[in-house]
Design an enzyme around this catalytic site. Structure first.
Site, PDB file in Angstrom:
ATOM      1  N   TYR A 175       0.846  -1.199   0.000  1.00 28.98           N
ATOM      2  CA  TYR A 175       0.000   0.000   0.000  1.00 28.98           C
ATOM      3  C   TYR A 175       0.872   1.236   0.000  1.00 28.98           C
ATOM      4  CZ  TYR A 175       0.882   0.799   5.006  1.00 28.98           C
ATOM      5  OH  TYR A 175       1.471   1.048   6.222  1.00 28.98           O
ATOM      6  N   CYS A 176       0.262   2.355  -0.375  1.00 26.94           N
ATOM      7  CA  CYS A 176       1.013   3.600  -0.481  1.00 26.94           C
ATOM      8  C   CYS A 176       0.160   4.753   0.039  1.00 26.94           C
ATOM      9  CB  CYS A 176       1.439   3.805  -1.938  1.00 26.94           C
ATOM     10  SG  CYS A 176       2.612   5.153  -2.156  1.00 26.94           S
ATOM     11  N   ARG A 177       0.217   5.893  -0.645  1.00 23.98           N
ATOM     12  CA  ARG A 177      -0.440   7.105  -0.162  1.00 23.98           C
ATOM     13  C   ARG A 177      -1.936   7.138  -0.452  1.00 23.98           C
ATOM     14  NH1 ARG A 177       4.579  10.582  -2.464  1.00 23.98           N
ATOM     15  NH2 ARG A 177       5.786  10.759  -0.515  1.00 23.98           N
ATOM     16  N   CYS A 181      -1.850   6.251  -6.086  1.00 21.43           N
ATOM     17  CA  CYS A 181      -0.402   6.260  -5.888  1.00 21.43           C
ATOM     18  C   CYS A 181       0.226   5.130  -6.706  1.00 21.43           C
ATOM     19  CB  CYS A 181      -0.060   6.100  -4.411  1.00 21.43           C
ATOM     20  SG  CYS A 181       1.714   6.156  -4.076  1.00 21.43           S
TER      21      CYS A 181
END
Length: 219
Positions: A175-177, A181
């Site tokens: 996962y990221c922002r 993302c």
């Protein structure tokens, strides 16, 4: 129009106006990860400090961000998780009603992801049973300010050299922002190329936190 209703609509329009700039939306995305200084934000959004400050003042006037001073520096943060939810609602509405958004999603995002993203609820259940490895692809500063429980911080540029430390028998969820993302998409592709079973989280850390899911902190 009823004068009270007109005054209320004027206040609502402050929020709408504050969201009418792509630069301000980008600033809000960065602030949804952690508190940041004006100088730091100006570098991230590639604007001058003066322009960044002007955008922040618009957001502050709409009460979407707050500011604190530390010496000569000013640090901004979101006023609450409801701001993240507001941006999510804006994004969802755009995906439903704007054809160009749908085209961009199909052209640049969906084609990068061959498997359906995992939902927050499914990830919660599977992580309780120790069935997955969770990777946080964001920079260390953002990870330390808050992350998913038991997540491993592995920024995109470290994945290839650190992939051997991951359990090949567990599915990896990156996962990221946020959902747009590209780091999370790139991470999944790198992991799959290296023989891992990998998927991305449906949304990012801000949406996870705004939904009231558990969060861990390193600072």
């Amino acid at each position: 129009m009823n004068p009270v209703k007109q005054l209320l609509n004027e206040q609502l329009s402050l929020i709408a106006h504050s969201l009418s700039s792509p630069q301000r939306l980008e600033i809000l995305e960065y602030l949804s990860q952690t508190e940041r200084s004006v100088d730091n934000l100006s570098q991230l959004v590639n604007l001058s400090v003066a322009n960044t400050s002007r955008h922040l003042q618009v957001l502050k006037q709409a009460s979407l961000v707050t500011v604190r001073r530390e010496g000569k520096k000013r640090f901004y943060k979101l006023t609450g998780n409801d701001v993240t939810s507001l941006i999510s609602s804006l994004r969802n509405t755009a995906e439903i009603h704007l054809a160009e958004v749908e085209r961009l999603m199909q052209s640049y995002l969906n084609k990068e992801d061959g498997l359906e993203a995992i939902s927050a609820q499914e990830l919660l259940e599977r992580s309780k049973n120790n069935e997955v490895t969770i990777l946080d692809i964001r920079p260390e500063e953002e990870f330390n300010a808050g992350h998913l429980p038991n997540a491993i911080n592995m920024p995109l540029w470290q994945i290839v050299q650190r992939a051997k430390s991951l359990d090949p028998n567990k599915e990896i969820v990156a996962y990221c922002r946020g959902p747009y993302c590209l780091f999370a998409y790139d991470a999944v592709n790198i992991l799959r190329d290296n023989g891992f079973n990998a998927r991305r989280l449906e949304n990012g850390f801000p949406e996870w936190k705004a939904a009231g899911n558990p969060v861990q902190f390193n600072q």
